[in-house]
Design a protein around this motif. Structure first.
Motif, PDB file in Angstrom:
ATOM      1  N   SER A   9       2.992  29.403   3.512  1.00  0.00           N
ATOM      2  CA  SER A   9       3.353  30.282   4.401  1.00  0.00           C
ATOM      3  C   SER A   9       2.665  31.527   4.323  1.00  0.00           C
ATOM      4  O   SER A   9       2.672  32.494   5.231  1.00  0.00           O
ATOM      5  CB  SER A   9       4.896  30.375   4.725  1.00  0.00           C
ATOM      6  N   GLU A  10       2.340  31.975   3.087  1.00  0.00           N
ATOM      7  CA  GLU A  10       1.823  33.223   2.607  1.00  0.00           C
ATOM      8  C   GLU A  10       0.156  33.086   2.975  1.00  0.00           C
ATOM      9  O   GLU A  10      -0.561  34.157   2.657  1.00  0.00           O
ATOM     10  CB  GLU A  10       1.957  33.553   1.356  1.00  0.00           C
ATOM     11  N   ASN A  12      -3.308  33.429   5.040  1.00  0.00           N
ATOM     12  CA  ASN A  12      -3.669  33.872   6.306  1.00  0.00           C
ATOM     13  C   ASN A  12      -4.299  33.165   7.382  1.00  0.00           C
ATOM     14  O   ASN A  12      -5.570  32.716   7.092  1.00  0.00           O
ATOM     15  CB  ASN A  12      -4.506  35.213   6.167  1.00  0.00           C
ATOM     16  N   ILE A  13      -3.675  32.195   8.005  1.00  0.00           N
ATOM     17  CA  ILE A  13      -4.346  31.191   8.791  1.00  0.00           C
ATOM     18  C   ILE A  13      -4.367  31.600  10.297  1.00  0.00           C
ATOM     19  O   ILE A  13      -4.745  30.836  10.997  1.00  0.00           O
ATOM     20  CB  ILE A  13      -3.286  29.945   8.767  1.00  0.00           C
ATOM     21  N   GLU A  14      -4.049  32.826  10.599  1.00  0.00           N
ATOM     22  CA  GLU A  14      -4.124  33.021  12.155  1.00  0.00           C
ATOM     23  C   GLU A  14      -5.595  32.960  12.589  1.00  0.00           C
ATOM     24  O   GLU A  14      -5.546  32.570  13.879  1.00  0.00           O
ATOM     25  CB  GLU A  14      -3.713  34.692  12.323  1.00  0.00           C
ATOM     26  N   LYS A  15      -6.647  33.213  12.036  1.00  0.00           N
ATOM     27  CA  LYS A  15      -7.960  33.239  12.630  1.00  0.00           C
ATOM     28  C   LYS A  15      -8.735  31.936  12.221  1.00  0.00           C
ATOM     29  O   LYS A  15      -9.657  31.762  12.482  1.00  0.00           O
ATOM     30  CB  LYS A  15      -8.656  34.640  12.010  1.00  0.00           C
ATOM     31  N   GLY A  19      -5.203  25.817  12.507  1.00  0.00           N
ATOM     32  CA  GLY A  19      -4.331  26.214  11.199  1.00  0.00           C
ATOM     33  C   GLY A  19      -4.832  25.260   9.874  1.00  0.00           C
ATOM     34  O   GLY A  19      -4.064  25.218   8.918  1.00  0.00           O
ATOM     35  N   ASN A  40      -4.289  21.152   5.954  1.00  0.00           N
ATOM     36  CA  ASN A  40      -3.262  21.844   6.686  1.00  0.00           C
ATOM     37  C   ASN A  40      -1.986  22.099   5.780  1.00  0.00           C
ATOM     38  O   ASN A  40      -2.080  21.572   4.713  1.00  0.00           O
ATOM     39  CB  ASN A  40      -2.976  20.971   7.924  1.00  0.00           C
ATOM     40  N   ARG A  41      -0.997  22.398   6.284  1.00  0.00           N
ATOM     41  CA  ARG A  41       0.193  22.672   5.500  1.00  0.00           C
ATOM     42  C   ARG A  41       0.524  21.337   4.797  1.00  0.00           C
ATOM     43  O   ARG A  41       0.824  21.534   3.614  1.00  0.00           O
ATOM     44  CB  ARG A  41       1.334  23.075   6.347  1.00  0.00           C
ATOM     45  N   ASP A  84      -9.290  37.658   1.275  1.00  0.00           N
ATOM     46  CA  ASP A  84      -8.868  37.481   2.739  1.00  0.00           C
ATOM     47  C   ASP A  84      -7.522  36.696   2.584  1.00  0.00           C
ATOM     48  O   ASP A  84      -6.899  36.580   3.904  1.00  0.00           O
ATOM     49  CB  ASP A  84      -9.801  37.284   3.647  1.00  0.00           C
ATOM     50  N   ASP A  86      -7.491  33.690   3.104  1.00  0.00           N
ATOM     51  CA  ASP A  86      -7.805  32.465   3.916  1.00  0.00           C
ATOM     52  C   ASP A  86      -8.691  31.347   3.550  1.00  0.00           C
ATOM     53  O   ASP A  86      -9.208  30.683   4.488  1.00  0.00           O
ATOM     54  CB  ASP A  86      -8.217  33.104   5.364  1.00  0.00           C
TER      55      ASP A  86
END
Length: 206
Positions: A9-10, A12-15, A19, A40-41, A84, A86
């Motif tokens: 959850s910490e 940065n997967i927005e970009k 995911g 993935n998670r 970053d 990510d």
């Protein structure tokens, strides 16, 4: 064995597409980059919980644990994120070749097979010191003690110098290899490592 790392959850997967987090896999002993996969998670959390790399296959759309069919698993040593937050850097102990072609690395000629071998040799010497297997030359050296090991380093250094002065390139490489091996044994016997030498050389360079 559960590996300590940031919760998914910490990250940065927005970009990131779908995911999925890129995971660069690096050999912890040789520092060779072995492959790139995606997590993935679920794959991430499974990897951390089990201590063995699991990816998410974008083509099959399912989890796959590296080595589940070949046996060439990747045991996790550490997991870190980039600046970053990510991309993952996963340092591992590989069991067998990583690439499906049978190569150590998926990057082929960009990552020569022998790259980082001296660090790998250090890990072998360390395991010999720990386990002291019968019949091992390295074990015998440790049994003889630091003075004898240091003597061997001196002998190999002299032989290397002799071949260098004589301009016998192949013989010098052979003797220098003996010198490096015995120096690694001496480092281990005295509680030192390549990392210690790197720190000292970096300090001088700075």
């Amino acid at each position: 064995m559960k590996i300590e790392a940031k919760p998914f959850s910490e990250l940065n997967i927005e970009k990131l597409p779908d995911g999925l987090v890129p995971a660069i896999i690096q050999d912890d002993r040789t520092l060779k980059v072995l492959m790139l996969g995606y997590m993935n998670r679920e794959a991430y959390e499974k990897s951390l919980a089990e201590g063995c790399v699991t990816f998410y296959s974008r083509t099959r759309r399912t989890l796959w644990t590296k080595g589940e069919t070949s046996g060439n698993r990747l045991d996790i040593v550490s997991v870190a994120t980039d600046c970053d937050n990510d991309t993952l850097l996963v340092r591992v102990i590989p069991h067998g070749p990583t690439c499906h072609t049978g190569s150590t690395s998926c990057f082929g000629e960009a990552s020569p097979e022998n790259e980082g071998f001296i660090r790998y040799l250090q890990s072998v010497i360390r395991s010999r010191h720990r386990d002291m297997p019968e019949g091992s030359y390295t074990s015998k050296l440790f049994t003889r003690g630091v003075n004898k090991i240091a003597q061997k380093v001196g002998e190999e250094a002299v032989e290397t110098v002799i071949e260098a002065v004589a301009q016998n390139r192949e013989a010098m490489i052979y003797e220098a290899s003996d010198l490096v091996y015995h120096l690694l044994v001496l480092l281990e016997a005295t509680g030192c490592s390549i990392a210690d030498l790197e720190r000292e050389l970096a300090r001088r360079h700075a």
